[in-house]
Design a protein around this motif. Structure first.
Motif, short mmCIF file in Angstrom:
data_model
loop_
_atom_site.label_atom_id
_atom_site.label_comp_id
_atom_site.label_asym_id
_atom_site.label_seq_id
_atom_site.Cartn_x
_atom_site.Cartn_y
_atom_site.Cartn_z
N VAL A 57 -7.51 -0.27 10.05
CA VAL A 57 -8.94 0.01 10.17
C VAL A 57 -9.26 1.39 9.62
N ILE A 58 -8.42 2.38 9.94
CA ILE A 58 -8.78 3.74 9.53
C ILE A 58 -8.28 4.08 8.13
N ARG A 59 -7.40 3.28 7.53
CA ARG A 59 -6.86 3.68 6.23
C ARG A 59 -7.26 2.79 5.06
N CYS A 60 -7.72 1.55 5.30
CA CYS A 60 -8.02 0.67 4.17
C CYS A 60 -9.24 1.18 3.41
N GLN A 61 -9.17 1.07 2.08
CA GLN A 61 -10.28 1.57 1.29
C GLN A 61 -11.48 0.63 1.34
N TYR A 68 -12.58 8.33 -0.51
CA TYR A 68 -13.29 7.66 0.56
C TYR A 68 -13.04 8.34 1.90
N THR A 69 -12.39 9.51 1.86
CA THR A 69 -12.17 10.25 3.11
C THR A 69 -12.51 11.70 2.87
N ILE A 121 -9.21 15.65 5.96
CA ILE A 121 -8.07 14.98 6.59
C ILE A 121 -7.27 15.92 7.47
N SER A 149 -10.87 -3.28 6.49
CA SER A 149 -10.98 -2.59 7.77
C SER A 149 -11.50 -3.54 8.84
N ALA A 150 -12.50 -4.35 8.49
CA ALA A 150 -13.09 -5.26 9.47
C ALA A 150 -12.07 -6.29 9.92
N GLY A 183 -4.99 -1.07 13.98
CA GLY A 183 -5.86 0.10 14.06
C GLY A 183 -5.63 1.03 12.88
N PHE A 184 -4.37 1.14 12.46
CA PHE A 184 -4.06 1.95 11.28
C PHE A 184 -4.74 1.37 10.04
N LEU A 217 -9.78 -4.77 12.34
CA LEU A 217 -10.43 -4.58 13.64
C LEU A 217 -10.44 -5.89 14.43
N PRO A 236 -14.08 -1.85 3.04
CA PRO A 236 -14.57 -2.07 4.40
C PRO A 236 -14.23 -3.45 4.94
#
Lengths: 167, 100
Positions: free
Chosen positions: A20-24, A85-86, A89, A29-30, A17-18, A33, A26
């Motif tokens: 998913v939310i932190r990778c630059q 990309y964020t 924060i 992230s997938a 999950g970390f 997930l 996509p």
């Protein structure tokens, strides 16, 4: 043994999950997930719900993630390297941490009632999980089942209409 | 021994992580994936409570959550494709006009 296994899988789930939310990218992230979905499927098996684990892997890790990866690659998002990309924060960290502490506090203070039903682990193993789910779904939950079929039909038509160039 | 509280604590942690991702990320598809993460943490709560209370209702509810998530994936990704075709971007900061 079961406790060690639980903590191991929970650690993997939280780490994915970390990702998913932190990778630059996509795509990364997938993949994180998908890993989380598999960990949750393992938990469903531990909770005596094997059919739920099967459809978790087939529907989520199979269908939905393939759709998401397909769209990522169709839009060619993997190659774009944005500097930022964020956003937001600090406030988001405060909000989500506060929410997590409130939820954990409720879990710690609350007591789950010990109501006894008839779907025990023994019943699941002797009768079969799919049969028990089918009996419940086609007697008590027949109307929501039909409404879900209409929802899926509307979603199919809506997806085609939205993705077409001109209707 | 693993109790229902362990599963609910894990679910709370995963839900908070999903919230953080939804609030911070700019890429709309990653936000969508974080929403899926939140839905899955709620599913874990449903199934752990259903197993603890020895009832089938929670698992039926998870079934319907999965149906809604599949419909949401189809429509949401179609929306993103339509948006990308108009603006050449999938960044949520660019979604600031109702009509071009």
């Amino acid at each position: 043994m079961e406790t060690i296994f639980f903590y191991l899988v929970a650690l993997v789930a939280v780490f994915s999950g970390f990702l998913v939310i932190r990778c630059q990218s996509p795509v990364n992230s997938a993949l994180g997930l998908v890993n989380t979905f598999f960990c949750l499927a393992i938990f469903y098996v531990m909770l005596h719900a094997p059919f739920m684990a099967a459809i978790q892997i087939m529907v989520y890790a199979g269908a939905i993630m393939v759709l998401i990866l397909f769209v990522i690659m169709l839009l060619n998002l993997g190659t774009e390297a944005r500097k930022s990309y964020t956003h937001g924060i600090v406030w988001s960290s405060i909000a989500s941490l506060a929410m997590m502490f409130v939820a954990l506090r409720f879990v710690k203070l609350g007591r789950v009632t010990g109501a006894e039903g008839d779907i025990t682990a023994f019943a699941v193993e002797s009768v079969g999980h799919v049969e028990l789910i089918g009996k419940t779904m086609f007697t008590e939950f027949l109307l929501p089942f039909e409404i879900a079929s209409i929802l899926l039909l509307v979603a199919i038509v809506g997806a085609v209409v939205l993705a077409k160039k001109e209707v | 021994m693993i109790s229902v509280y362990h599963y609910m604590s894990l679910s709370a942690i995963l839900f908070a992580m999903g919230t953080y991702g939804v609030l911070t990320r700019r890429n709309a598809i990653v936000i969508f994936m974080c929403i899926e993460l939140m839905l899955n943490s709620v599913n874990l709560t449903f199934i752990s409570l259903s197993s603890h209370l020895q009832s089938m209702d929670g698992q039926i509810f998870v079934f319907f959550v999965m149906t809604v998530a599949a419909a949401e994936a189809a429509v949401g990704l179609a929306l993103m494709i339509a948006f990308y075709r108009n603006r050449d971007s999938i960044d949520v900061d660019d979604i600031n006009l109702m009509k071009l």
